[in-house]
Write a protein that holds these residues in place. Structure first.
Motif, PDB file in Angstrom:
ATOM      1  N   PHE A  58      29.717  86.499  39.295  1.00 18.16           N
ATOM      2  CA  PHE A  58      29.711  87.816  38.793  1.00 18.16           C
ATOM      3  C   PHE A  58      31.064  88.301  38.541  1.00 18.16           C
ATOM      4  O   PHE A  58      31.498  89.240  37.493  1.00 18.16           O
ATOM      5  N   VAL A  64      29.458  91.705  33.845  1.00 10.44           N
ATOM      6  CA  VAL A  64      29.376  92.370  34.946  1.00 10.44           C
ATOM      7  C   VAL A  64      30.596  93.345  35.240  1.00 10.44           C
ATOM      8  O   VAL A  64      31.732  92.639  35.301  1.00 10.44           O
ATOM      9  N   TYR A  67      29.219  95.437  41.077  1.00  6.57           N
ATOM     10  CA  TYR A  67      27.912  94.852  41.619  1.00  6.57           C
ATOM     11  C   TYR A  67      28.171  95.388  43.049  1.00  6.57           C
ATOM     12  O   TYR A  67      28.941  95.319  43.827  1.00  6.57           O
ATOM     13  N   TYR A  79      20.888  92.808  44.030  1.00  2.32           N
ATOM     14  CA  TYR A  79      22.267  93.227  43.629  1.00  2.32           C
ATOM     15  C   TYR A  79      21.705  94.634  42.642  1.00  2.32           C
ATOM     16  O   TYR A  79      20.858  94.508  41.791  1.00  2.32           O
ATOM     17  N   VAL A  81      23.578  96.265  39.402  1.00  2.00           N
ATOM     18  CA  VAL A  81      24.679  95.694  38.685  1.00  2.00           C
ATOM     19  C   VAL A  81      25.148  96.737  37.771  1.00  2.00           C
ATOM     20  O   VAL A  81      24.178  97.085  36.924  1.00  2.00           O
TER      21      VAL A  81
END
Length: 228
Positions: A58, A64, A67, A79, A81
């Motif tokens: 991530f 991303v 998160y 999660y 995100v």
């Protein structure tokens, strides 16, 4: 009458595909919330033998932004995100028709399941009619690849199929062929995991989720409720 469809999208720049390049044994399913302007909010359900490796992935992938771990059950973590950039900005180098990509968000369709694969996504959901489904088909045929897996009309019996994901089906088949379900067992969980080339906890989670799904959709639905 609406349509129920499941299809594969071949597009390696779709969100979270790059995570599987780093953590190939992971299973990732995602939900999108499209009411956050140009940048949708994602919920990712991740099963992996090494969850820390997923979080490192991530941190490394360009899509991303932030998160947050919001839940954990068994070997699966959930999660929230927040992407670093919009879908259009992230995919603009590969997808030419960004207007068409934006238009899919307004199509008469509800996507209720997304599974991340090493080459793209598997999506399943409800479509108002063939025209709505053709919006997805036409766009992805021109900007990657589209393979229809299953199509039925709403309210009609689904064609033969068990509803399992490909990793779950592979895990069950491998465990069965090796003798994992026999009494006494002829193969350990570690042996099954080695054959699948994943960790033992990931193999256990896939088998458990597959068994739970099959029970829920077959015998469990015919039982009366337990007395309180």
């Amino acid at each position: 009458m609406g349509l129920l469809a499941e299809f594969e999208i071949d597009c390696e720049v779709l969100p979270f595909v790059a995570v599987l390049e780093t953590v190939p044994d992971a299973t990732i399913e995602v939900e999108m919330q499209l009411n956050h302007g140009d940048t949708p909010l994602f919920f990712a359900y991740v099963t992996a033998d090494e969850q820390d490796a997923v979080e490192r992935a991530f941190d490394a992938v360009s899509f991303v932004g932030e998160y947050t771990l919001i839940g954990e059950a068994g070997g699966t973590r959930r999660y929230q995100v927040v992407p670093r950039v919009s879908m259009e900005a992230h995919m603009g180098g590969v997808v030419d028709d960004l207007g068409g990509l934006r238009a899919l968000a307004g199509a008469e369709a509800i996507i209720d399941h997304i599974e991340v694969t090493r080459t793209g996504w598997v999506q399943a959901g409800w479509f108002a009619d063939h025209d709505a489904l053709d919006e997805f088909r036409t766009f992805w045929q021109a900007n990657g690849g589209f393979t229809l897996r299953r199509l039925t009309r709403s309210g009609e019996p689904e064609p033969p199929g068990d509803g399992l994901t490909d990793p779950q089906r592979e895990a069950l088949r491998t465990a069965y062929e090796l003798g994992y379900f026999e009494v006494p067992r002829r193969a350990s969980l570690e042996r099954v995991a080695d054959e699948l080339d994943i960790g033992a906890s990931a193999a256990s989670e896939r088998i458990r989720r597959a068994q739970t799904h099959l029970v829920e959709t077959t015998v469990a639905s015919t039982w009366p409720p337990l007395p309180e």
